[in-house]
Design a protein around this motif. Structure first.
Motif, short mmCIF file in Angstrom:
data_model
loop_
_atom_site.label_atom_id
_atom_site.label_comp_id
_atom_site.label_asym_id
_atom_site.label_seq_id
_atom_site.Cartn_x
_atom_site.Cartn_y
_atom_site.Cartn_z
N PRO A 168 0.66 -1.43 -0.04
CA PRO A 168 0.50 0.34 0.61
C PRO A 168 0.98 1.34 0.38
CG PRO A 168 -0.50 -1.81 1.78
CD PRO A 168 0.72 -2.44 1.07
N THR A 169 0.54 2.15 -0.96
CA THR A 169 1.24 3.33 -1.31
C THR A 169 2.74 3.50 -1.77
OG1 THR A 169 2.16 3.92 1.15
CG2 THR A 169 0.31 4.74 1.05
N GLY A 170 2.74 2.06 -2.10
CA GLY A 170 4.57 1.83 -2.95
C GLY A 170 4.33 2.01 -4.02
N GLY A 171 2.95 2.60 -4.92
CA GLY A 171 3.23 2.44 -6.37
C GLY A 171 3.91 3.62 -6.85
N SER A 172 4.90 3.57 -6.55
CA SER A 172 6.12 4.28 -7.75
C SER A 172 7.14 3.84 -7.70
CB SER A 172 7.10 4.84 -6.60
OG SER A 172 7.86 4.92 -5.88
N ARG A 173 7.53 3.60 -9.20
CA ARG A 173 9.15 3.30 -9.69
C ARG A 173 10.21 3.05 -9.13
NH1 ARG A 173 8.48 0.51 -14.27
NH2 ARG A 173 7.63 2.16 -14.98
N ALA A 174 10.22 4.15 -8.56
CA ALA A 174 11.53 4.33 -7.61
C ALA A 174 11.37 3.52 -6.62
CB ALA A 174 11.62 5.64 -7.28
N PHE A 175 10.26 3.15 -5.70
CA PHE A 175 9.71 2.36 -3.92
C PHE A 175 10.56 1.42 -5.45
CE2 PHE A 175 7.33 -0.31 -1.76
CZ PHE A 175 8.69 -0.69 -1.35
N CYS A 176 9.57 0.99 -6.20
CA CYS A 176 10.01 -0.88 -6.27
C CYS A 176 10.94 -0.26 -7.66
CB CYS A 176 9.08 -0.78 -8.22
SG CYS A 176 7.19 -0.82 -7.31
N ASP A 177 11.86 -0.06 -7.81
CA ASP A 177 13.74 -0.24 -8.16
C ASP A 177 13.91 -0.73 -7.02
OD1 ASP A 177 12.05 0.08 -11.08
OD2 ASP A 177 13.82 2.25 -11.63
N ARG A 178 14.05 0.08 -6.21
CA ARG A 178 14.81 -0.38 -5.09
C ARG A 178 14.41 -1.27 -4.27
NH1 ARG A 178 12.91 4.41 -2.80
NH2 ARG A 178 12.02 4.22 -0.96
N MET A 179 13.18 -1.93 -4.25
CA MET A 179 12.38 -3.00 -3.34
C MET A 179 13.17 -4.57 -4.77
SD MET A 179 11.07 -3.46 -1.26
CE MET A 179 11.03 -5.11 -0.70
N ASN A 180 13.12 -4.19 -5.48
CA ASN A 180 14.07 -5.03 -6.61
C ASN A 180 15.85 -5.78 -6.75
OD1 ASN A 180 13.74 -6.95 -9.68
ND2 ASN A 180 15.08 -4.79 -9.65
N SER A 181 16.32 -3.77 -6.04
CA SER A 181 17.58 -3.88 -5.81
C SER A 181 17.69 -4.17 -4.61
CB SER A 181 17.78 -2.89 -5.59
OG SER A 181 18.52 -1.55 -7.37
N TRP A 182 17.05 -4.29 -3.47
CA TRP A 182 17.06 -4.91 -2.69
C TRP A 182 17.57 -6.59 -2.29
CZ3 TRP A 182 13.73 -8.09 0.02
CH2 TRP A 182 13.79 -8.73 1.47
N ALA A 183 15.85 -7.12 -3.30
CA ALA A 183 15.77 -8.37 -3.45
C ALA A 183 17.40 -9.71 -4.07
CB ALA A 183 15.06 -8.65 -4.25
N GLN A 184 17.68 -8.67 -4.95
CA GLN A 184 19.14 -9.24 -5.69
C GLN A 184 20.61 -8.93 -5.06
OE1 GLN A 184 19.58 -5.95 -8.93
NE2 GLN A 184 18.01 -7.13 -10.45
N GLY A 185 20.21 -7.71 -3.87
CA GLY A 185 20.92 -8.08 -2.77
C GLY A 185 20.75 -8.81 -2.32
N GLU A 186 19.64 -9.41 -2.16
CA GLU A 186 19.77 -10.93 -1.26
C GLU A 186 19.39 -12.11 -1.82
OE1 GLU A 186 17.91 -11.30 2.48
OE2 GLU A 186 19.22 -9.07 2.27
N GLY A 187 19.94 -12.18 -2.94
CA GLY A 187 20.44 -13.40 -3.88
C GLY A 187 19.60 -13.71 -4.90
N GLN A 188 18.65 -13.45 -4.16
CA GLN A 188 17.66 -13.78 -5.28
C GLN A 188 17.90 -12.54 -6.83
OE1 GLN A 188 14.42 -15.13 -4.56
NE2 GLN A 188 15.67 -15.17 -3.11
N PRO A 189 17.15 -13.44 -8.11
CA PRO A 189 17.34 -12.27 -9.28
C PRO A 189 16.41 -11.51 -9.91
CG PRO A 189 15.64 -14.68 -9.95
CD PRO A 189 16.74 -14.41 -8.24
N GLY A 190 15.54 -11.31 -8.82
CA GLY A 190 14.97 -10.10 -8.55
C GLY A 190 13.73 -9.86 -7.80
#
Length: 607
Positions: A337-359
């Motif tokens: 909720p309230t996370g519908g921005s490209r910047a936030f979604c890209d930040r979460m995607n980068s975080w996931a990659q840092g956790e060893g996930q493909p995205g």
């Protein structure tokens, strides 16, 4: 009339004097908290366990020369006269803030060398330095207060347990090696050469034996010893738990007895923060599916959902292909909720990659796209499916959703971390409350991939739901049926931490043997390892159950500490070294000979 003779060191503590004491001649002793020079007038803040008093010495005072000599953390005695502070200089934050002590005599009781770490304020100093000089560290206001809160919490636990009809017993510290799951600390026997005692990982067997012995309700603030790697919510070596056991009870009886005790402790020390009144009871499988954790932080409102069917045969080929190939594959959605921005979604995607996930796939619902959503996932699954996902999750314009896919047993922990991350990043977590819950219906067994065998999931002394009959039926059906068995096992969780664990016990010897046989042990093994309890169960054991709450974790939550070393007196560091006392240490050859021991160190580079 002559004044009463003052005590050698103090007539009052440094937290006792008030405006009503004005005019009295008193004596204080304590530590020099700090010295301030205001235009030739010296102000000494004198501190002891109870508080702080401002002392004044001016050039007209007989104590002025002594006051000029004292330094921080010297221990001094001060005689003087209590007087009101001048108008405009009172300190409302101090209980003694309306008065000051005009010094007439100062005696230095003990000088202090230059401090390796400061006591005044709350500086961020290296932890190893703080632990080496823990006696100085403990003088700091916050740590000192935390330790006193710890004592008050433990006193409250004892009082509440006694009021609930429990009796406090002390169980042995030197005992036999136990199967609690961690490494034992072993103590060599001098009298019985080549044999060892173990420090108890928990009083588990003893408290069950107390029930067999006819003592109905046991509790203890029990020290427990486990040779395991340290972490933020467990100290290396030792920890304390509120340990308890009850006879002739079912799971509900234990819940009814303990929920008011734990709730009451939290309410007493919550400093006004809301505490859960009626605890939810969440089955383990539900906790994993909704929160990705068996110790969910319920202050976070995000609830994950299964959205597999929206991706089946969809244009998002990565997920659709996985679903078609393996029936175990599920797709979980993590609402944002309230996370519908490209910047936030890209930040979460980068975080996931840092956790060893493909995205981390996502859909955003923004004004311009409406319910069709935006992002690569939305583009591939189409507007109808994206809209259906939005409707299922109850999301609005300006919200987003993230997705994980695969066998949930392999990805649920990552999904739980992502839920936590989203909640904190979007400031959805209500930090100002304590959310308590029971987690119930834990798996009885788990699969040990290393040894390719069935192992106990939690406490091996728990009663499986359905008893011996359920064990035998599941054994016939095979591994999946055994892994599906549930135990009368439960945890208490608070704000993302497990703070207690317990179970209704397996009090029938034949059921106990069958449970262990499934893990590869024979009846002879059971008798050898748990002989005391196995024998006791042959002679009339009452149905019983209990739990243990982590004292250290509860206190850590109540005081808002991030690390257990902030609520413990003399803890070890992360390498399990006691830097203050120098433990562990070498011992004299004579001591080793007395114990019939010889030290054989590992070769360099080997462990």
């Amino acid at each position: 009339m002559a004044e009463a003779k003052l005590h050698r060191y103090r007539s009052h503590t440094c937290g006792a004097l008030r405006k009503s004491d004005t005019g009295q001649h008193v004596r204080l002793s304590g530590w020099v908290h700090r010295v301030r020079d205001h235009g030739g007038v010296l102000f000494i803040d004198l501190r002891d366990h109870y508080g702080l008093t401002q002392v004044v010495a001016d050039p007209d005072s007989a104590a002025f020369k002594s006051a000029e000599a004292v330094r921080s953390e010297w221990v001094i005695r001060i005689d003087g006269k209590v007087r009101d502070r001048p108008a405009g200089t009172t300190n409302a934050e101090l209980p003694t803030g309306e008065i000051e002590l005009y010094a007439t005599e100062i005696e230095v009781l003990s000088e202090a060398k230059e401090l390796p770490i400061p006591v005044f304020g709350e500086p961020d100093y290296p932890e190893d330095l703080r632990l080496t000089y823990r006696f100085l560290d403990l003088r700091r206001e916050t740590l000192h207060k935390n330790i006193m809160t710890r004592l008050a919490v433990i006193a409250s636990m004892r009082r509440r347990m006694t009021e609930a009809g429990f009796f406090e017993f002390s169980t042995p510290i030197l005992t036999a090696s136990s199967p609690e799951g961690a490494r034992d600390f072993l103590v060599p026997s001098r009298i019985h050469a080549g044999k060892f005692y173990a420090l108890p990982q928990a009083p588990q067997q003893y408290k069950q034996l107390l029930m067999v012995s006819g003592f109905d309700r046991y509790f203890q603030i029990a020290p427990c010893f486990r040779d395991e790697d340290p972490r933020a919510d467990r100290l290396p070596g030792e920890f304390y738990q509120l340990d308890l056991e009850m006879s002739f009870v079912e799971q509900e009886d234990i819940f009814q007895a303990m929920e008011p005790v734990i709730t009451g402790i939290f309410e007493e020390f919550a400093n006004g923060k809301p505490v859960t009144k009626s605890w939810p009871r969440i089955p383990y499988d539900e906790a994993i599916a909704k929160y990705g954790s068996d110790k969910p932080d319920l202050r976070n409102p995000i609830v994950m959902q299964d959205v597999t069917e929206h991706f089946r045969d969809s244009g998002f080929k990565v997920f659709a292909g996985m679903i078609a190939k393996d029936p175990k594959v599920r797709v979980w959605a993590i609402p944002a909720p309230t996370g519908g921005s490209r910047a936030f979604c890209d930040r979460m995607n980068s975080w996931a990659q840092g956790e060893g996930q493909p995205g981390l796939g996502y859909v955003m619902w923004r004004e311009e796209e409406g319910s069709a959503g935006a992002g690569p996932v939305a583009k591939n699954i189409g507007a109808e499916r994206a809209s259906a996902i939005q409707a299922q999750l109850g999301l609005k314009t300006g919200d987003a959703c993230f997705f994980t896919a695969g066998d949930p047993s392999r990805f649920y922990k990552f999904a739980g971390l992502a839920r936590d991350r989203v909640g904190h990043e979007l400031k959805l977590v209500d930090e100002g409350r304590f959310e308590l819950a029971w987690i119930v219906d834990f798996p009885f067994y788990e699969w040990n991939e290393d040894d390719k065998k069935i192992d106990f999931s939690h406490n091996p002394f728990s009663m499986p739901k359905g008893g011996k009959e359920a064990l035998e039926a599941a054994e016939k059906e095979g591994r999946d049926a055994l892994l599906a068995l549930k135990a009368n096992q439960y945890d208490i969780v608070c704000n993302g931490f497990e703070i207690a664990s317990g179970s209704v016990r397996n009090h029938r010897p034949e059921t106990m043997v069958k449970a262990f046989e499934i893990t590869g042990l024979t009846q002879a093994d059971v008798e050898a390892r748990f002989g005391g309890m196995y024998r006791a169960f042959q002679y009339g054991a009452p149905p019983h159950g209990g739990m243990a709450a982590g004292v250290d974790r509860v206190i850590m939550l109540l005081v808002g500490a991030k690390n257990l070393r902030e609520i413990s007196l003399f803890p070890m560091n992360q390498q399990a070294n006691d830097l203050l006392m120098g433990a562990p240490s070498d011992v004299m050859p004579k001591q080793l000979r007395e114990l019939s021991l010889r030290v054989v160190l590992p070769e360099a580079g080997k462990k």
